[in-house]
Motif scaffolding. Structure first.
Motif, mmCIF file in Angstrom:
data_model
loop_
_atom_site.group_PDB
_atom_site.id
_atom_site.type_symbol
_atom_site.label_atom_id
_atom_site.label_comp_id
_atom_site.label_asym_id
_atom_site.label_seq_id
_atom_site.Cartn_x
_atom_site.Cartn_y
_atom_site.Cartn_z
ATOM 1 N N ASP A 141 0.820 -1.216 0.000
ATOM 2 C CA ASP A 141 0.000 0.000 0.000
ATOM 3 C C ASP A 141 0.850 1.261 0.000
ATOM 4 N N ARG A 142 1.975 1.248 0.720
ATOM 5 C CA ARG A 142 2.846 2.430 0.723
ATOM 6 C C ARG A 142 3.507 2.621 -0.641
ATOM 7 N N GLY A 143 3.884 1.515 -1.267
ATOM 8 C CA GLY A 143 4.477 1.604 -2.591
ATOM 9 C C GLY A 143 3.498 2.141 -3.618
ATOM 10 N N VAL A 144 2.237 1.736 -3.513
ATOM 11 C CA VAL A 144 1.207 2.247 -4.418
ATOM 12 C C VAL A 144 1.024 3.743 -4.206
ATOM 13 N N ALA A 145 0.944 4.161 -2.934
ATOM 14 C CA ALA A 145 0.756 5.582 -2.634
ATOM 15 C C ALA A 145 1.937 6.409 -3.121
ATOM 16 N N ALA A 146 3.161 5.895 -2.932
ATOM 17 C CA ALA A 146 4.342 6.617 -3.388
ATOM 18 C C ALA A 146 4.369 6.720 -4.910
ATOM 19 N N ALA A 147 4.049 5.624 -5.606
ATOM 20 C CA ALA A 147 4.049 5.635 -7.067
ATOM 21 C C ALA A 147 3.035 6.635 -7.598
ATOM 22 N N ALA A 148 1.836 6.646 -7.004
ATOM 23 C CA ALA A 148 0.807 7.576 -7.469
ATOM 24 C C ALA A 148 1.206 9.020 -7.184
ATOM 25 N N THR A 149 1.791 9.272 -6.021
ATOM 26 C CA THR A 149 2.217 10.634 -5.679
ATOM 27 C C THR A 149 3.309 11.110 -6.626
ATOM 28 N N GLU A 150 4.284 10.244 -6.907
ATOM 29 C CA GLU A 150 5.347 10.610 -7.844
ATOM 30 C C GLU A 150 4.766 10.916 -9.220
ATOM 31 N N SER A 151 3.801 10.117 -9.654
ATOM 32 C CA SER A 151 3.176 10.344 -10.955
ATOM 33 C C SER A 151 2.438 11.675 -10.980
ATOM 34 N N MET A 152 1.728 12.009 -9.895
ATOM 35 C CA MET A 152 1.026 13.286 -9.837
ATOM 36 C C MET A 152 2.007 14.440 -9.978
ATOM 37 N N VAL A 288 -1.393 11.260 -1.782
ATOM 38 C CA VAL A 288 -1.818 11.366 -3.181
ATOM 39 C C VAL A 288 -2.788 12.530 -3.331
ATOM 40 N N GLU A 289 -3.741 12.623 -2.412
ATOM 41 C CA GLU A 289 -4.714 13.714 -2.473
ATOM 42 C C GLU A 289 -4.050 15.063 -2.243
ATOM 43 N N ALA A 290 -3.065 15.105 -1.351
ATOM 44 C CA ALA A 290 -2.348 16.357 -1.108
ATOM 45 C C ALA A 290 -1.564 16.783 -2.344
ATOM 46 N N ALA A 291 -1.006 15.824 -3.079
ATOM 47 C CA ALA A 291 -0.276 16.151 -4.309
ATOM 48 C C ALA A 291 -1.227 16.729 -5.358
#
Length: 322
Positions: A141-152, A288-291
């Motif tokens: 779950d942390r890896g998913v959140a990090a990947a999505a944040t980086e993409s944003m 992710v939402e903050a990004a």
């Protein structure tokens, strides 16, 4: 001055359209462009037959870029020279709207965040796999959140701020050229046997066109988040990233959000070592939402600054007392 004021109004109108309509669900011009580019690449960079020398493959990549990009630029140039002002204004609004992807980016990020909030890791992996190239099934779950944040953060620079920048600098041809080069880099910019040399021209052009917009984006993130930490991370960490433009954007963005991103990530070829970016706790769905909010506020800041500059310049040119 009137031209600059009109260009700023085009930016406002295009972002409003993006907010209301998002990306076209069907018949998006980039889809057709991608198919055309893929066909040219298959012809000039065949997987079968004798392997050309590295220099020859770079030359073929240059020819491919020219063949793919030139027709669109010629049409854009004709529109700029031939259309009367009201129709040109509409064409510019439409072109910039199609190049922007603020709402689409937010929708992709929200889909990941909502799945994480619901504790549905399988769906979160599926959603993040639509926006990143890493092996999503190997992420927790942390890896998913990090990947999505980086993409944003990275796509905010490419699909929002760079599009605005190149429209303001070079009008409709400029924003279309940037979007095409950015798309070609996404298609051909891989460091594998097929694209290492063939995609080099597209990758270098993308680096050049995004150099200044990326740093303006990094400044925007820093201005709207934890500013001191963002600037510190940018200064200390960006150079270690393998992309000269993604490094400043993601280091500043991670610092602005007060989280840690980067680090080793699973790809199809195995675990890829990457430096850490930012400082603070690991990413979560809230990150992710903050990004997403950071990018939205950044777009609002750009519009506010542009409107102030355009209004001030117009007043000085037409209404200032002598």
């Amino acid at each position: 001055m009137e031209t600059f004021f009109g260009s700023v109004l085009v930016c406002v109108a295009a972002l409003v359209l993006d907010r209301w309509l998002g990306e076209p669900v069907r018949w998006h011009p980039l889809v057709g462009f991608g198919r055309w580019a893929a066909g040219v690449e298959r012809y000039l960079n065949p997987s079968a037959g004798p392997v050309p020398s590295p220099g020859h493959r770079i030359l073929r990549g240059l020819v491919a870029v020219c063949l793919v990009v030139a027709p669109v630029l010629l049409v854009a140039g004709w529109l700029v020279s031939a259309l009367p002002q009201p129709l040109l204004w509409l064409a510019e609004v439409a072109g910039l709207w199609l190049a922007l992807s603020l709402r689409g980016l937010a929708e992709h990020g929200q889909a990941v965040a909502q799945a994480l909030h619901a504790g549905d890791l399988a769906r979160a992996r599926q959603q993040v796999g639509r926006i990143v190239s890493r092996n999503a099934q190997a992420l927790d779950d942390r890896g998913v959140a990090a990947a999505a944040t980086e993409s944003m953060l990275e796509n905010g620079a490419d699909a929002v701020f760079a599009s605005l920048f190149w429209y303001l600098v070079a009008g409709l041809p400029g924003v279309l050229l940037h979007r095409m080069i950015n798309t070609l880099d996404a298609m051909w910019g891989y460091r594998n046997d097929r694209f290492l040399y063939f995609g080099r021209v597209a990758a270098r052009l993308d680096d050049a066109m995004n150099w200044l917009p990326a740093r303006l984006t990094a400044l925007t993130y820093a201005a709207l988040g934890h500013s001191r930490l963002a600037l510190h991370c940018w200064r200390r960490q960006a150079a270690a990233w393998d992309s000269p433009n993604a490094g400043p954007v993601m280091a500043s963005g991670a610092g602005a959000l007060g989280v840690t991103l980067g680090g080793p990530a699973p790809y199809a070829g195995g675990l890829k070592p990457r430096p850490l970016l930012g400082s603070g706790p690991a990413a979560t769905a809230a990150t992710v939402e903050a990004a997403i909010r950071l990018i939205q506020r950044g777009a609002g800041l750009w519009l506010a600054v542009l409107l102030v500059l355009a209004t001030g310049a117009r007043w000085l040119a037409t209404g200032a007392p002598q």
